[in-house]
Design a protein around this motif. Structure first.
Motif: not given
Length: 275
Positions: A32-60
């Motif tokens: 998926c080329l965006s975080f929104d589409s990653t979550i959409e794939a999960l909600l539409k049950k195209q996958c079992d699980v999604a992985i998303i970044a939440l924070e970075n030690s440099i950029a916050g």
């Protein structure tokens, strides 16, 4: 049967690397080329699980991703810390002096800003995904163009690394969370961390009172992030991570905070990852 995992990015991206490390079994990657589409794939049950970044030690913090988890009532079931090493790569037989443009994700460009001060001839251009740029360079045979991506991306797309570990701060970690649709089961024996969300009235001492409760219940605060409520000016939602040794302490804190805060929600209770 393999687990279907939605990731932001394509194979060779840092999300892809996390999926390989986190899951022991083979996984089917949903790119998926965006975080929104990653979550959409999960909600539409195209996958079992999604992985998303939440924070970075440099950029916050990546604040919109907190909102994605909350707004769609997703459940965090795990986390993973990945050492992020950014490499500059291009088609073989080129030098840095040949490169005129570098495309990459805004976060990667931000983390490598200092490196490019020594190469003012290079134009930095924001793009959707680190690995996708590497793929495009290979498929379109783009000369004078470079990507900032992982070593795995350079191997997959047969690019040559022009400069290694170009991030400004060499110790560069990103925290990723593994999310499922609501009511996913996590073994009680493994739980020693929780992600919470709550709202508070805009009055003196309200946040301090909550934090005192967490401390009194022997919970260790590892993260606090505020997010403004767009529809209610000057009111904030707070996202808090806590760790604990005894789940009974967490249950006690939960029962008290429920009475003190508005819209209290447990975004996930799971096993803490080692730093």
């Amino acid at each position: 049967m393999s687990t279907a995992v939605a990731i932001q990015g394509i194979k060779g991206s840092f999300h892809h690397i996390v999926s390989q490390h986190y899951f022991d079994a083979d996984v089917k990657i949903i790119e998926c080329l965006s975080f929104d589409s990653t979550i959409e794939a999960l909600l539409k049950k195209q996958c079992d699980v999604a992985i998303i970044a939440l924070e970075n030690s440099i950029a916050g913090s990546i604040i919109p991703n907190y909102a994605l988890i909350n707004d769609h009532n997703l459940q965090i079931v795990g986390e993973y810390y990945l050492d992020i090493q950014h490499h500059l790569m291009a088609l073989p037989h080129q030098k840095i002096t040949d490169i005129t443009e570098v495309y990459s994700h805004p976060m990667a460009l931000l983390q490598c800003k200092a490196f490019f001060k020594n190469h003012p001839h290079i134009k930095l251009i924001e793009d959707k995904d680190t690995a996708e740029v590497a793929q495009r360079i290979q498929s379109q045979k783009l000369t004078q163009v470079a990507a900032i991506a992982s070593r795995l991306a350079s191997e997959i797309f047969e690019l040559e690394i022009l400069a290694e570990s170009i991030q400004t701060i060499k110790t560069n970690e990103t925290r990723f969370v593994v999310v499922k649709r609501q009511d996913a089961e996590v073994s009680q024996n493994d739980i020693n961390k929780a992600s919470l969300k709550f709202e508070l009235d805009h009055k003196r001492g309200s946040l301090a009172a909550i934090l005192n409760v967490l401390s009194d219940c022997k919970l260790n605060l590892t993260k606090i992030q505020s997010l403004p409520k767009i529809e209610t000016p000057w009111k904030y939602a707070f996202f808090v991570d806590v760790t604990f040794d005894n789940i009974a302490d967490f249950e006690k804190a939960k029962s008290i905070v429920t009475l003190m805060a508005t819209d209290f929600k447990i975004l996930g209770a799971y096993k803490s990852a080692s730093l």
